[in-house]
Design an enzyme around this catalytic site. Structure first.
Site, PDB file in Angstrom:
ATOM      1  N   TYR A  53      40.051  24.328  41.594  1.00 15.76           N
ATOM      2  CA  TYR A  53      38.827  23.864  42.264  1.00 15.76           C
ATOM      3  C   TYR A  53      38.790  22.337  42.295  1.00 15.76           C
ATOM      4  O   TYR A  53      39.141  21.671  41.317  1.00 15.76           O
ATOM      5  CB  TYR A  53      37.583  24.379  41.546  1.00 15.76           C
ATOM      6  CG  TYR A  53      37.324  25.862  41.702  1.00 15.76           C
ATOM      7  CD1 TYR A  53      38.081  26.650  42.566  1.00 15.76           C
ATOM      8  CD2 TYR A  53      36.320  26.485  40.978  1.00 15.76           C
ATOM      9  CE1 TYR A  53      37.834  28.006  42.704  1.00 15.76           C
ATOM     10  CE2 TYR A  53      36.065  27.843  41.104  1.00 15.76           C
ATOM     11  CZ  TYR A  53      36.825  28.596  41.965  1.00 15.76           C
ATOM     12  OH  TYR A  53      36.586  29.938  42.086  1.00 15.76           O
ATOM     13  N   SER A 211      30.951  35.577  46.108  1.00 16.40           N
ATOM     14  CA  SER A 211      30.332  35.556  47.441  1.00 16.40           C
ATOM     15  C   SER A 211      29.267  36.647  47.582  1.00 16.40           C
ATOM     16  O   SER A 211      29.305  37.452  48.501  1.00 16.40           O
ATOM     17  CB  SER A 211      31.383  35.711  48.543  1.00 16.40           C
ATOM     18  OG  SER A 211      30.845  35.355  49.809  1.00 16.40           O
ATOM     19  N   PRO A 212      28.292  36.686  46.682  1.00 20.77           N
ATOM     20  CA  PRO A 212      27.275  37.740  46.729  1.00 20.77           C
ATOM     21  C   PRO A 212      26.394  37.690  47.962  1.00 20.77           C
ATOM     22  O   PRO A 212      25.769  38.700  48.309  1.00 20.77           O
ATOM     23  CB  PRO A 212      26.463  37.485  45.457  1.00 20.77           C
ATOM     24  CG  PRO A 212      26.656  36.036  45.164  1.00 20.77           C
ATOM     25  CD  PRO A 212      28.060  35.748  45.570  1.00 20.77           C
ATOM     26  N   LEU A 213      26.345  36.540  48.647  1.00 19.90           N
ATOM     27  CA  LEU A 213      25.542  36.420  49.869  1.00 19.90           C
ATOM     28  C   LEU A 213      26.413  36.396  51.119  1.00 19.90           C
ATOM     29  O   LEU A 213      25.930  36.074  52.206  1.00 19.90           O
ATOM     30  CB  LEU A 213      24.666  35.162  49.821  1.00 19.90           C
ATOM     31  CG  LEU A 213      23.705  35.027  48.631  1.00 19.90           C
ATOM     32  CD1 LEU A 213      22.794  33.830  48.817  1.00 19.90           C
ATOM     33  CD2 LEU A 213      22.898  36.299  48.425  1.00 19.90           C
ATOM     34  N   GLY A 215      28.821  34.383  52.186  1.00 15.39           N
ATOM     35  CA  GLY A 215      28.856  33.088  52.858  1.00 15.39           C
ATOM     36  C   GLY A 215      27.516  32.652  53.421  1.00 15.39           C
ATOM     37  O   GLY A 215      27.465  31.845  54.365  1.00 15.39           O
ATOM     38  N   GLY A 216      26.419  33.190  52.884  1.00  6.86           N
ATOM     39  CA  GLY A 216      25.084  32.811  53.343  1.00  6.86           C
ATOM     40  C   GLY A 216      24.478  33.760  54.349  1.00  6.86           C
ATOM     41  O   GLY A 216      23.290  33.639  54.674  1.00  6.86           O
ATOM     42  N   LEU A 217      25.251  34.724  54.865  1.00  5.68           N
ATOM     43  CA  LEU A 217      24.719  35.645  55.868  1.00  5.68           C
ATOM     44  C   LEU A 217      23.597  36.510  55.312  1.00  5.68           C
ATOM     45  O   LEU A 217      22.706  36.938  56.062  1.00  5.68           O
ATOM     46  CB  LEU A 217      25.832  36.534  56.418  1.00  5.68           C
ATOM     47  CG  LEU A 217      26.878  35.847  57.299  1.00  5.68           C
ATOM     48  CD1 LEU A 217      27.952  36.836  57.717  1.00  5.68           C
ATOM     49  CD2 LEU A 217      26.225  35.222  58.533  1.00  5.68           C
ATOM     50  N   GLY A 219      21.459  35.458  53.130  1.00  8.59           N
ATOM     51  CA  GLY A 219      20.444  34.551  52.614  1.00  8.59           C
ATOM     52  C   GLY A 219      19.338  34.207  53.604  1.00  8.59           C
ATOM     53  O   GLY A 219      18.712  33.150  53.488  1.00  8.59           O
ATOM     54  N   GLY A 220      19.104  35.095  54.571  1.00  8.99           N
ATOM     55  CA  GLY A 220      18.054  34.846  55.561  1.00  8.99           C
ATOM     56  C   GLY A 220      18.536  34.063  56.753  1.00  8.99           C
ATOM     57  O   GLY A 220      17.787  33.287  57.353  1.00  8.99           O
TER      58      GLY A 220
END
Length: 323
Positions: A53, A211-213, A215-217, A219-220
């Site tokens: 990282y 990546s629980p969301l 990539g943000g999809l 997340g609203g």
């Protein structure tokens, strides 16, 4: 904060794991330190990083940021269950990547130096190395454990049969073997339900979803794009259009339940079998504050069924595709 054991071990970790991949490339060091302080204040004791990282031009940067935070004292290292990873190439010379005994030895020592600590709680294989036999990998781990440099070993991005292969080889050496598997897992991507989760349950491994969301999809994103708060391009925009109907239904359900979509996605993972702690990767402190709400959300069977209707899951193999 709620706590649980990591897989079949006696190690106690928080139900949320602080992911640090953004630290350095996207989050400046003072902000990263503040996020980690807040995480401790809120009871998160489980931190995840990796030796690679920091970006292609500055591999190891993120571990260095954590190391300076640990070095600032205040019991920071002692209160942290620290997980890092090995596999990715750290240079262009041979044996600077993968899972040979030589690279494991060198990479671990380099991580310890960057992290300014003398041991890692959870040392994870970032990917399966098809060219290195498990006898060699476990020999290297056994040496590192004997030296007190690592306590537990985990995997990441393994298939179910890889977990079985690893555990069989560990058993021959009377080793504990893998105690965790870090996989891509969320409401939209549920492939590990086929074989990885059943294998993890059988062998007593804790699942650590990354990546629980998605990539943000989750997340609203529909609401945010409609309001002009967020703009998507390229692959993300294409994915939104492909799944717009599902995501719209999902956000409507979240509104009906009175939860933020991202909180609902994390809460769903916390209700899944074998899941120890989803990884949250805040870039700013406010994103950490939001994720903390998920731990207190209880989802009833009717809500879980509705989520399955919106985002159908996978049955355990072979029943998913055969009788």
């Amino acid at each position: 904060m709620e706590f649980t054991h990591l897989g079949r071990t006696g190690l106690t970790v928080s139900r949320l794991c602080l992911g640090t991949m953004n630290f350095g490339p996207q989050t400046e060091e003072p902000v990263a330190h503040a996020i980690m302080d807040t995480a401790h204040e809120q009871g998160i004791n489980f931190f995840d990083t990796a030796n690679g990282y920091g970006g292609a031009e500055r591999r190891g940067w993120t571990e260095e940021i954590l190391g300076r935070w640990f070095a600032s004292g205040g019991g920071r290292r002692e209160r942290t269950v620290l997980a890092t990873k090995v596999y990715g190439d750290m240079g262009s010379w041979p044996n600077e990547g993968k899972l040979s005994a030589l690279n494991i030895r060198r990479a671990l020592d380099a991580s310890l130096k960057r992290l300014q600590t003398d041991y890692v709680d959870l040392y994870q294989f970032h990917h399966v190395d098809r060219a290195t036999p498990w006898e060699e990998i476990w020999q290297a781990v056994e040496v590192a454990v004997a030296q007190g440099k690592i306590l537990y070993a985990g995997s990441s991005n393994f298939a179910g049969w890889h977990l079985a292969q690893a555990q069989a080889a560990a058993a021959k050496r009377n080793l504990l073997g893998l105690v965790s598997e870090q996989s891509l897992y969320n409401l939209m991507v549920r492939d590990i339900e086929l074989e990885v989760i059943p294998a993890a349950e059988h062998y007593g491994l804790g699942i650590i979803p990354w990546s629980p969301l998605q990539g943000g999809l989750l997340g609203g994103v529909v609401r945010k794009t409609n309001e002009g708060v967020r703009r998507l391009e390229g692959r993300s925009a294409a994915s939104l259009e492909e799944h717009r109907e599902q995501l719209t239904a999902y956000e409507e359900l979240a509104d009906e339940l009175g939860h933020e979509p991202g909180d609902l996605a994390l809460a769903w993972l916390l209700h899944r079998p074998a899941v120890t702690a989803p990884i949250i990767g805040p870039r700013i402190p406010e994103q950490l504050d939001g994720a903390l709400r998920a731990v207190d959300i209880i989802l009833d069977e009717a809500t879980l069924d509705r989520l399955d209707e919106i985002f159908p899951g996978r049955k355990t193999a072979p029943e998913d595709y055969a009788w």
